[in-house]
Design a protein around this motif. Structure first.
Motif, short mmCIF file in Angstrom:
data_model
loop_
_atom_site.label_atom_id
_atom_site.label_comp_id
_atom_site.label_asym_id
_atom_site.label_seq_id
_atom_site.Cartn_x
_atom_site.Cartn_y
_atom_site.Cartn_z
N ARG A 190 0.83 -1.21 0.00
CA ARG A 190 0.00 0.00 0.00
C ARG A 190 0.86 1.26 0.00
O ARG A 190 0.57 2.23 -0.71
N ALA A 191 1.92 1.27 0.81
CA ALA A 191 2.76 2.46 0.90
C ALA A 191 3.47 2.73 -0.42
O ALA A 191 3.51 3.87 -0.90
N VAL A 192 4.04 1.70 -1.04
CA VAL A 192 4.75 1.88 -2.30
C VAL A 192 3.77 2.24 -3.42
O VAL A 192 4.07 3.07 -4.29
N ALA A 193 2.58 1.65 -3.39
CA ALA A 193 1.58 1.98 -4.41
C ALA A 193 1.22 3.46 -4.37
O ALA A 193 0.87 4.05 -5.40
N ALA A 194 1.29 4.07 -3.18
CA ALA A 194 0.94 5.48 -3.03
C ALA A 194 2.07 6.43 -3.43
O ALA A 194 1.89 7.65 -3.44
N ILE A 195 3.26 5.88 -3.74
CA ILE A 195 4.42 6.69 -4.11
C ILE A 195 4.83 6.30 -5.53
O ILE A 195 5.57 5.33 -5.72
N PRO A 196 4.37 7.03 -6.53
CA PRO A 196 4.55 6.60 -7.93
C PRO A 196 6.00 6.36 -8.34
O PRO A 196 6.26 5.52 -9.20
N ASP A 197 6.95 7.07 -7.76
CA ASP A 197 8.35 6.94 -8.19
C ASP A 197 9.12 5.85 -7.45
O ASP A 197 10.34 5.75 -7.59
N SER A 198 8.43 5.05 -6.67
CA SER A 198 9.11 4.01 -5.90
C SER A 198 8.81 2.63 -6.45
O SER A 198 7.84 2.43 -7.19
N ARG A 199 9.67 1.69 -6.07
CA ARG A 199 9.48 0.28 -6.43
C ARG A 199 9.65 -0.57 -5.18
O ARG A 199 10.31 -0.15 -4.22
#
Length: 381
Positions: free
Chosen positions: A212-221
């Motif tokens: 959920r956290a990564v999904a909310a941060i477009p530039d992260s993987r």
């Protein structure tokens, strides 16, 4: 001294991998019996030259396994039996007594306040544990937190010995070349911000918070190293949140990084490829993955980690405690992204949990247990 280690299974897990690493550093002859599941760690132990026997136990109530295990112990003429994980501790202590071995050690790897080995604690399994604990010489706790929980259960303090889990820090050291190679292998751009988690994909590890956290941060993987029953649910969640193309499930990875090439990188290589590590579990017995991440020079966000919390904070400046919510984790990750990517020096806590030190402490427990064990001729029959 000749010792037999009895463990419930040898699939990929923290206790199983810790056993393999310990046996590389214990200066005595050790054999291993797995009650069930001779998985990848059994292969690794055999590659290390350790004899591994599969008892082929058929479930928790397979009482016929007891005499088979006792005969195996008797034939091996072992000076000491060391058990790991709940089922092995219960059956192993009884079988050792049947075989006439009075020096019996048990390591408690995974005791939580409400769970043991990821399953809910019940009055029945607690009572059985305590009854069979009396058959042993001593119980080893992998952290001060676990030692405290054992005392609260009613295990006498004088029977509890603290021998923390250990790591091979040198094998985990960050390597720029490995980072480049591993990112290319996983099709991750060189400049991408990569979050990682390691462990079995089970509900207690709460990997859904990372998704959920990564999904909310477009530039992260996100890279998850591990497998388990939650994999399908986590993959479905990633697709529903529109982040499936940024989240990579690696499956089981070799913890020591020196096993046969299975097409996926080992844990040391995975850690070199990351920018930040996250452990979202609310309840841990030690938190080995967090310490390994620190050894690789990573900032390590964690919700619960006794390995860090039991020591002065100055020993682990790269460990950052966060609230166990997806929004709190997202905020912490965004803060990490705002800082120019850098590798940290491994903090002092890494030296504190050196595997050589752990093996030396365990050998001291063995020596005392064997020296104080009642003499018996049973093993000679």
């Amino acid at each position: 001294m000749k010792a037999l280690h009895i463990i419930t299974g040898l699939g990929v897990g923290g206790a199983e991998q810790q056993l393999r690493l310990l046996l590389r550093h214990l200066p005595i002859h050790c054999d291993v019996v797995t009650l069930t599941n001779p998985g990848p760690v059994a292969e690794g132990l055999r590659a290390d030259g350790v004899s591994v026997t599969h008892l082929a136990m058929n479930g928790n109530r397979d009482l016929a396994a007891l005499p088979r295990l006792a005969r195996l112990i008797r034939r091996g003429k072992y000076d000491l039996v060391h058990t790991h994980l709940y089922r092995a501790c219960v059956y192993g202590r009884i079988a050792a007594r049947m075989a006439g071995v009075r020096a019996t050690i048990a390591t408690e790897h995974s005791l939580g306040e409400r769970q043991i080995e990821g399953r809910p604690l019940t009055r029945g399994n607690r009572a059985l544990y305590l009854r069979t604990e009396k058959l042993g010489s001593a119980t080893v706790a992998v952290s001060a937190t676990v030692a405290h929980r054992l005392r609260n259960w009613g295990v006498p303090a004088q029977r509890i010995h603290l021998v923390p889990n250990g790591i091979d820090a040198e094998s985990l050291r960050f390597d720029q070349g490995t980072r480049i190679t591993t990112r290319a292998q996983l099709s991750i751009p060189a400049g991408a911000f990569v979050v990682g988690g390691v462990g079995r994909l089970v509900p207690g590890k709460r990997f859904e918070l990372l998704v959920r956290a990564v999904a909310a941060i477009p530039d992260s993987r996100l890279v998850l190293a591990g497998d388990g029953p939650e994999r399908t649910a986590l993959s479905t969640l990633a697709r529903r949140l529109g982040a499936a193309d940024r989240i990579r499930f690696l499956g089981e990875c070799d913890a020591l990084g020196d096993g046969p090439d299975r097409g996926v990188p080992g844990i040391p290589a995975v850690l070199s490829a990351l920018d930040v590590f996250v452990s979202a579990s609310e309840e841990e017995s030690f938190g080995l993955a967090v310490v390994e991440a620190l050894a690789a020079g990573l900032p390590a966000l964690h919700v619960a980690c006794p390995a860090i919390e039991d020591l002065p904070g100055a020993l682990a400046p790269g460990a950052i405690r966060v609230a166990g919510r997806a929004d709190a984790l997202e905020a912490a990750l965004r803060l990490q992204m705002s800082v120019e990517a850098r590798r940290l020096q491994p903090p002092p806590v890494v030296r504190h949990y050196d595997i050589v030190r752990s093996a030396r402490s365990l050998l001291d427990v063995y020596t005392r247990a064997v020296a104080s064990a009642p003499s018996t001729d049973a093993t000679k029959k």
